[in-house]
Structures are given as structure tokens and as C-alpha cells.
Design a protein around this motif. Structure first.
Motif, PDB file in Angstrom:
ATOM      1  N   GLU A  84       6.916  30.793  22.274  1.00 40.16           N
ATOM      2  CA  GLU A  84       8.044  30.003  21.469  1.00 40.16           C
ATOM      3  C   GLU A  84       7.711  30.156  19.990  1.00 40.16           C
ATOM      4  N   ARG A  85       8.814  30.034  19.247  1.00 37.93           N
ATOM      5  CA  ARG A  85       8.676  30.521  17.843  1.00 37.93           C
ATOM      6  C   ARG A  85       8.203  29.130  17.135  1.00 37.93           C
ATOM      7  N   SER A  86       7.022  29.508  16.163  1.00 39.52           N
ATOM      8  CA  SER A  86       6.100  28.472  16.033  1.00 39.52           C
ATOM      9  C   SER A  86       5.642  28.625  14.457  1.00 39.52           C
ATOM     10  N   ALA A  87       5.146  27.461  13.904  1.00 36.08           N
ATOM     11  CA  ALA A  87       4.968  27.649  12.447  1.00 36.08           C
ATOM     12  C   ALA A  87       3.721  27.397  12.067  1.00 36.08           C
ATOM     13  N   GLY A  88       3.105  27.583  10.865  1.00 42.47           N
ATOM     14  CA  GLY A  88       1.740  27.429  10.464  1.00 42.47           C
ATOM     15  C   GLY A  88       1.404  26.102  10.751  1.00 42.47           C
ATOM     16  N   TRP A  97       4.727  33.815  16.624  1.00 38.15           N
ATOM     17  CA  TRP A  97       4.957  33.624  18.148  1.00 38.15           C
ATOM     18  C   TRP A  97       3.712  32.571  18.586  1.00 38.15           C
ATOM     19  N   ARG A  98       3.809  31.859  19.436  1.00 34.61           N
ATOM     20  CA  ARG A  98       2.639  31.255  20.158  1.00 34.61           C
ATOM     21  C   ARG A  98       2.912  30.805  21.478  1.00 34.61           C
ATOM     22  N   VAL A  99       1.988  30.402  22.264  1.00 39.77           N
ATOM     23  CA  VAL A  99       2.496  30.136  23.754  1.00 39.77           C
ATOM     24  C   VAL A  99       3.041  28.780  23.880  1.00 39.77           C
ATOM     25  N   GLY A 100       4.230  28.700  24.207  1.00 40.94           N
ATOM     26  CA  GLY A 100       4.788  27.241  24.432  1.00 40.94           C
ATOM     27  C   GLY A 100       4.535  26.778  25.958  1.00 40.94           C
ATOM     28  N   ARG A 101       4.497  27.599  26.853  1.00 45.06           N
ATOM     29  CA  ARG A 101       4.218  27.275  28.219  1.00 45.06           C
ATOM     30  C   ARG A 101       3.649  28.264  28.825  1.00 45.06           C
ATOM     31  N   PHE A 102       2.473  27.704  29.667  1.00 43.60           N
ATOM     32  CA  PHE A 102       1.833  28.637  30.646  1.00 43.60           C
ATOM     33  C   PHE A 102       2.088  28.650  32.142  1.00 43.60           C
ATOM     34  N   ALA A 103       2.521  29.621  32.395  1.00 46.72           N
ATOM     35  CA  ALA A 103       3.162  29.745  33.857  1.00 46.72           C
ATOM     36  C   ALA A 103       2.250  29.519  34.978  1.00 46.72           C
ATOM     37  N   GLY A 104       1.055  30.388  34.759  1.00 46.98           N
ATOM     38  CA  GLY A 104       0.078  30.435  35.932  1.00 46.98           C
ATOM     39  C   GLY A 104      -0.522  31.929  35.984  1.00 46.98           C
ATOM     40  N   ILE A 273      -3.689  32.003  23.469  1.00 41.93           N
ATOM     41  CA  ILE A 273      -4.678  32.535  24.331  1.00 41.93           C
ATOM     42  C   ILE A 273      -5.391  33.723  23.563  1.00 41.93           C
ATOM     43  N   GLY A 274      -6.740  33.761  23.994  1.00 45.89           N
ATOM     44  CA  GLY A 274      -7.721  34.665  23.468  1.00 45.89           C
ATOM     45  C   GLY A 274      -8.482  34.203  22.160  1.00 45.89           C
TER      46      GLY A 274
END
Length: 623
Positions: A84-88, A97-104, A273-274
């Protein structure tokens, strides 16, 4: 010319599939002018660790060949997530970009685990880095690097794992053959998941003391002590580094004095992640350059690398998501965020660390000098490394106060995210008269920044009957109906009613427990609200609740008759606001609390005495 030192990176292999929405084109076919659904594949686990290390070690890193898409698709474990689009931070426009939802996860197509082999393995490597994620590598000796399988080799080994019990075949082998060269990297959250009772985000002193006590007393964690060095990370903000020495264990805390565990992630939307992999890469790159003696510097660089990755995300929105370039090079830059301090010995049966204070340790006998600096220059100019908690214009340097404030803050933040809560969040605030109980809780509540809050105050000592309390609760309900979260203060809730000590307590029980109150024959729901019960006759929660443990005494009987134990059981948390005066003999932090009060008064009452640079012109004799 000597050959460069080699690093072998091995472990579980994962491919990360990241879905994202690219910007539509300004012209072209209709589908091109619509939002573009895209997917990018990036390396995970040991593949990512090797990629990051290659930034600084180049071809000196030996690892798996990146599998082709066809091979990876058939045999690799894959993690899927949506970006998802994300801010500082929460107040800024989205930039990354950051993770908005982890699907599995998805496994190999044929459901058979493929263990990758290092085709150019180096049995003489000086550093072996193992990323064990619980996906088969730890129990497959044939997949381990030659440098740790051959008994006559003694490389430095860094094991990044989530298995804090160290019961795998790999862990047993390393503890048997390489314990003197083994550095273990684990997360505090994984220790907690295995039952370790370690506080989160209250104070660095308490968190560190809890960790040391658990490592010494928890049988499930007993094997950790056999490692030569251990690094335990606490989010992006801190880490504890332990190393065996000839005299025992040297324990050091690395921490951000202006943050608590979890603050960085809470202030920036989305997850990454990471992060632990970035920490491990920076740690190992430092060891590769400076040897095992540089582990302490590696911890500092690791924290910076993890924070940089979280802040940067997967790159600019206009570009294909990817891990940032030169992440490790940036992490080696001078970092003014992280402080370091030696920890007192706090074994399983030791009380040391319970009252230990970083601020007092740093200032030593100079508490008076530090207090003067606080008044003259303000809290932002104090000794570097002194932990500080800020909520709005409320500032504290007192460990006990910081823990209380953060505990209440965590409860309020969690409650504010529950729009369908039907019962009030019930808190208590105690402290001497004039200590600032109402001010402190108000600043903490307003700093949560998620829900508009409206404060309403009632002095229970001035109410004459339960009917007056019902009218007060109607006012609370009116705030709820306006779409705001009421912060209802019940000052002097412990006042007498018609000559009966603590006579009001029983009338609060139903609103606290059921979220409703009776007015005449009608029950009225209160809705989502925060109740703060501010003590007027007791200066601490311990003093208020003490009769509960004195069942045979007249005080205990009176407390039970007044429904005191029932009232206490309905409280979710409390804070003791200490105020500017000493609360016990030997209260060394009182001078710091008094200095903060004085500085605040100067800024609010006589702001013309404060220069643009924040300095107050004051004669030392006055201080």
C-alpha cells in the motif's frame, strides 16, 4: 596480496511475491488508463541476507544462485503480500510502498521441500551466516555449509533464528561444535511467543531487567546461555547484547532514549518485511570488516539498518518496489539516535535492575547539575542517552513515572482503535495534591491522535447523592452522542458519602462493568468512554488498594464493605503521578521532576525569559 575474507550465507530460501497498484497511464488503451495491477518478486530469508551483504562484500559472499522463475515457482516457498502507499509518518502524504496486508505462504507445487545447495561452497570461510526460518534447513545436515560440517574448521558463526529453544539439529550441532564462535540473533517477540515474560515499551530499564531474569530463570531458554554472544532485538528501537567473558557475561543495552519499543512502527503506517534480515546483514558486515570484536558496533549498525529500511520502505511510488540500494552503506554512517549503556547484573533471584535508572547512572553524583541544565536549557539539551517520555507538553525523566505513563498510553491507544467498545476504559490516577494528575492523563490521552477527545471533570466530593452521579454520567453520554470520546475525570472518587468511607465506590461498579447507568427506572447505555478516577485521599494505588491484603484488619473489613476489591478488579490500569516532592526517603529523581516543573512554569508563565535558543537567563543562586 592476501585474499579477501569469504562469507558463506545459507539457510531457508523464500521468494516474496508483492502485489501493488501502479499509476494509470495518461493516454493509451482503456486498460492502460486504468489502475495497473502489478506483481514483483523479491528474495527473502537467506537470499535477501546474501543480497544485502553483497552490497559491501561483493564477490566475497558465497551463497545460493538465485533460482529461475520456473524453478522457484515449482520448488520454492513463497510469501505473498499486498503493498500500500504509505508515508514516513501518519501526518504526511504517502511517498513509499509498505506492506498493507500479508496474504500467507504457498509451498512447492509438488508439496516436496527443496533444499538448495551452494555450488561454490567455501570450507575455509571465516564467517558463516545462517538464516534459519523453520522451513527444513535446520534439520537437513546435508544442506549445511562445509565450514560448519567439517570438525577442524572454526569460523565465526552468526545464527539468525526464531527458534529460541534451540532444539533443532542445527542448533545442537552449533552448540556442540561451535559455541565459542557462535553469535545468536533473536527477536524479543519470539522469546515472548515461547512464554518469556518480558515487558514491552514501558521503560528500557524494566525491559532489559526482565530479559536478563528470563534468560537466567526460564528453563525453555537455558540453551541460549551456551552461546558465546547473543543479540536480542526489541523492535527497531533497541537491542541487548550479551557476550561471555572471563569474568562472566558482559551485558549492554542499545536503545533510543526518546522512543519505546514499537514507537517507530506505530508512527508510520504499514509494515515492512525483512527488518530483522537488514539488522543481521549490517551486523555481519561489521563483523566481516572488524572481526568478532566489532560485534558491539554491529548492533548499533543493525538497528540503524532496520530503521532505514522501515523508513524507506520498498522505494518511491513511481518506481517498481524493491529493497533500497546501499542500505548497509547508509547504516554505517554516524548514528546519533542509538545510545549504549552497561547493564547491572540481574540474575533469576536478583532484585537488581528493579529500581536501576539510566538517568541516574549517566549523571551519577551530578543530578543537581543535570537538574540545573534542565531548567536553563530545557529537556532537549540534557545528557545524551537519558531516557525521556513525551506526551504533548508532558515530559518525564523519572523511570517509575515513565512506566506508568506508557502503560496508560498503551491502554488508551488500544481502546481508541475499538470503535464498537461498549464498556468504558477504567483507569486510576493517584498522587499528592497538586502533582498534576489531571494534566498528565489529559496530555497522554490527547497524544494518541486517533480519536477526538473531550474532557469532562466531576468532583465527586461535591456530589450529594447518587442522583447527582447519574446527571454526571448523562453529560458523559452527551459527549458520546456528539461522536467524540469522553475523557471523564472523577476527582476525589475516594471521598466519603454520608460519612461512609469510600461510599461512592459501589455506585461506580455498574457503569464500569456493564457500560450503563440507572436514572430512575431507566437504564442508559454510556457507550465508548474513558473513566479516570483521580484519588484525593490516597497518594498511590498501592496505598489505596493495601486494605485488600489485610482481610483480618478493621481497614480490610471496611474496604470490603465499601466494595473496594470489586472496584479495583474493574480498573484496567493506573498511574502514580509523583509530583515535584520526594515520595520516599532517598528519592533521587525528585530533583529532576522539580526541575521539569520549574522549566514548564517558566515557559508558560514568563515566556519572555526564554531566549529564541531555548535558554533561560537565571542566576545560579536562584536555582
Amino acid at each position: 596480496m592476501a585474499e579477501p575474507k569469504r562469507i558463506v550465507v545459507a539457510g531457508d530460501v523464500r521468494i516474496d511475491e508483492l502485489d501493488y497498484e501502479a499509476l494509470a497511464a495518461s493516454d493509451g488503451a482503456r486498460w492502460e488508463r486504468s489502475t495497473q495491477a502489478r506483481r514483483v518478486e523479491l528474495p527473502g530469508d537467506s537470499l535477501l541476507l546474501a543480497r544485502l551483504l553483497r552490497e559491501v562484500a561483493g564477490e566475497g559472499v558465497v551463497t545460493y544462485d538465485m533460482p529461475s522463475k520456473e524453478l522457484a515457482g515449482a520448488h520454492a516457498i513463497r510469501a505473498r503480500a499486498s503493498l500500500e502507499r504509505s508515508a514516513g509518518d501518519k501526518r504526511r502524504q504517502a511517498t513509499t510502498w509498505r506492506v498493507g496486508r500479508f496474504a500467507g505462504f504457498t509451498g512447492p507445487l509438488d508439496q516436496s521441500q527443496t533444499l538448495w545447495r551452494i555450488t561454490t561452497d567455501d570450507a575455509d570461510a571465516e564467517l558463516v551466516v545462517l538464516d534459519e526460518a523453520g522451513n527444513g534447513f535446520a534439520d537437513a545436515p546435508e544442506a549445511w555449509p562445509e565450514a560448519i560440517r567439517q570438525g577442524d574448521r572454526q569460523p565465526h558463526v552468526v545464527l539468525k533464528t526464531r527458534d529460541t529453544t534451540l532444539r533443532s539439529a542445527l542448533a545442537s550441532h552449533l552448540l556442540t561444535k561451535h559455541s565459542g564462535q557462535l553469535t545468536l540473533l533473536i527477536r524479543a517477540d519470539d522469546l515472548r511467543a515461547h512464554g518469556a515474560n518480558i515487558s514491552r515499551g514501558l521503560s528500557w530499564e524494566r525491559t532489559a531487567a526482565d530479559l536478563l531474569r528470563q534468560l537466567g530463570a526460564n528453563p525453555a531458554l537455558s540453551k541460549i546461555g551456551a552461546c558465546n554472544a547473543v543479540v536480542v532485538t526489541f523492535g527497531l528501537e533497541g537491542a541487548v547484547f550479551l557476550r561471555r567473558t572471563g569474568e562472566g557475561t558482559d551485558a549492554r543495552l542499545f536503545y533510543d532514549p526518546l522512543s519505546a519499543e514499537g514507537d517507530c512502527a506505530a508512527n508510520a503506517p504499514g509494515t515492512m518485511i525483512g527488518l530483522q534480515t537488514a539488522f543481521a546483514a549490517a551486523l555481519c558486515a561489521t563483523v566481516h570488516k572488524g572481526g568478532p570484536e566489532a560485534l558491539s558496533d554491529g548492533v548499533r549498525h543493525g538497528l540503524r539498518a532496520a530503521r532505514l529500511l522501515h523508513a524507506t520502505g520498498f522505494g518511491a511510488l513511481s518506481e517498481t518496489p524493491d529493497y533500497p540500494k546501499d542500505l548497509l552503506a547508509q547504516s554505517f554512517a554516524r548514528d546519533g539516535t542509538t545510545s549504549e549503556i552497561a547493564l547491572p547484573n540481574a540474575g533469576p533471584n536478583s532484585d537488581r535492575g528493579q529500581d536501576w535508572s539510566i538517568s541516574q547512572t549517566l549523571s551519577g553524583a551530578r543530578l543537581g547539575v543535570l537538574a540545573s541544565e534542565l531548567v536553563v536549557r530545557g529537556p532537549d539539551a540534557i545528557v545524551r542517552g537519558t531516557p525521556m517520555a513525551k506526551f504533548g507538553v508532558l515530559t518525564s525523566l523519572d523511570r517509575a513515572e515513565i512506566e506508568g505513563y506508557r502503560s496508560v498510553s498503551q491502554l488508551i491507544r488500544e481502546y481508541a482503535t475499538r470503535p464498537n467498545a461498549s464498556r468504558p476504559l477504567c483507569l486510576a490516577a493517584f498522587g499528592p495534591p497538586g502533582s498534576g494528575k489531571s494534566f498528565a492523563v489529559t496530555q497522554i490521552a490527547n497524544s494518541q491522535g486517533q480519536t477526538p477527545i473531550e474532557k469532562v471533570v466531576f468532583n465527586v466530593a461535591q456530589l450529594t447523592s447518587p442522583a447527582d452521579l447519574a446527571q454526571a454520567l448523562h453529560r458523559v453520554r452527551d459527549v458520546v452522542l456528539k461522536g467524540k470520546l469522553p475523557l471523564a475525570f472523577f476527582d476525589e472518587f475516594d471521598a466519603d458519602l454520608d460519612g461512609r468511607p469510600l461510599g461512592w465506590l459501589k455506585y461506580f461498579l455498574a457503569p464500569m462493568q456493564d457500560g450503563e447507568f440507572r436514572d430512575g427506572e431507566t437504564l442508559h447505555p454510556i457507550g465508548r468512554a474513558i473513566f479516570v478516577f483521580a484519588g484525593g485521599t490516597r497518594n498511590s494505588f498501592e496505598e489505596f488498594s493495601a486494605p485488600s491484603s489485610e482481610a483480618a484488619s478493621p481497614e480490610g473489613a471496611a474496604f470490603r464493605a465499601a466494595k473496594g476489591p470489586d472496584f479495583v478488579s474493574r480498573l484496567r490500569g493506573y498511574v502514580n503521578v509523583r509530583g515535584p516532592d520526594p515520595v520516599y526517603t532517598g528519592d533521587r529523581s525528585a530533583i529532576l521532576r522539580r526541575a521539569l516543573v520549574l522549566r514548564s512554569l517558566l515557559e508558560r508563565k514568563v515566556p519572555w525569559l526564554v531566549s529564541p535558543g531555548g535558554t533561560v537567563a537565571m542566576d545560579p543562586g536562584v536555582l
